[in-house]
Scaffold this motif. Structure first.
Motif, mmCIF file in Angstrom:
data_model
loop_
_atom_site.group_PDB
_atom_site.id
_atom_site.type_symbol
_atom_site.label_atom_id
_atom_site.label_comp_id
_atom_site.label_asym_id
_atom_site.label_seq_id
_atom_site.Cartn_x
_atom_site.Cartn_y
_atom_site.Cartn_z
ATOM 1 N N HIS A 71 74.350 47.309 75.443
ATOM 2 C CA HIS A 71 74.651 48.054 76.549
ATOM 3 C C HIS A 71 73.334 47.737 77.561
ATOM 4 N N ASP A 72 73.846 47.571 78.743
ATOM 5 C CA ASP A 72 72.900 46.893 79.743
ATOM 6 C C ASP A 72 71.983 45.937 79.337
ATOM 7 N N HIS A 93 86.756 53.472 74.242
ATOM 8 C CA HIS A 93 85.363 53.774 74.326
ATOM 9 C C HIS A 93 84.898 54.806 73.636
ATOM 10 N N SER A 113 74.002 57.890 75.651
ATOM 11 C CA SER A 113 75.382 58.475 76.620
ATOM 12 C C SER A 113 75.009 59.383 77.222
ATOM 13 N N GLU A 161 73.736 56.089 83.219
ATOM 14 C CA GLU A 161 74.611 56.122 84.581
ATOM 15 C C GLU A 161 76.045 55.681 83.922
ATOM 16 N N ALA A 162 76.136 54.936 83.280
ATOM 17 C CA ALA A 162 77.594 54.391 82.645
ATOM 18 C C ALA A 162 77.603 54.883 81.237
#
Length: 161
Positions: free
Chosen positions: A78-79, A123, A137, A141-142
């Motif tokens: 993630h990111d 998801h 989460s 932002e996402a």
């Protein structure tokens, strides 16, 4: 009297010796293949999953993921970071969040919710077990983790925190 055992030579080296040279190479390749296709080993550098997974713990995951559900602990990207979190909501679930205190509920409407999210199919909504010390989460932002970014499911970590 001649020996009854015949040795085959390969470039001046006995075939028996070649066999012993190949064995470590095959063993190395087998272990490499196992860890790149089936197993995941890592270290959890933070306390975000305590008490389930203490900080600096070595974890073992299964890359043959199968169906994931609520309660599963996953390793994912993630990111640009590799993270470990627990799945609390799956595709189709509704998550009511309170941004002031970080509380949430799944598939239940909360009166103090500041926002309500529906998890897209394929998801997950994930959180750390140490809610007060986890960026997850609830604050991203996402906020959703796609199934394609999951690397492994942790072995023997299904208990709810």
């Amino acid at each position: 009297m001649k020996s009854q055992h015949a040795f085959f030579f390969v470039g001046g080296m006995k075939l028996k010796r070649v066999r012993w040279a190949i064995l470590p190479i095959l063993l190395y390749f087998s272990v490499w293949l196992l860890f790149h296709t089936v197993l995941f080993v890592g270290i959890v550098p933070s306390s975000s999953m305590e008490p389930t997974i203490p900080e600096d713990s070595i974890i073992l995951g299964n890359r043959l993921i199968g169906n994931l559900g609520r309660g599963d602990i996953i390793v994912f990207r993630h990111d640009g970071k590799t993270l470990v979190k627990r799945i609390v909501a799956v595709g189709g679930d509704t998550v009511s969040l309170n941004d002031q205190d970080g509380s949430f509920s799944v598939n239940r409407k909360e009166a103090n919710a500041t926002r309500v999210l529906t998890v897209p199919e394929g998801h997950f909504f994930v959180v750390g077990d140490n809610r007060g010390n986890s960026l997850d989460s609830r604050v991203w932002e996402a906020p959703f983790v796609s199934g394609g970014s999951v690397i492994a499911r942790l072995v023997n970590c299904k208990e709810e925190a």
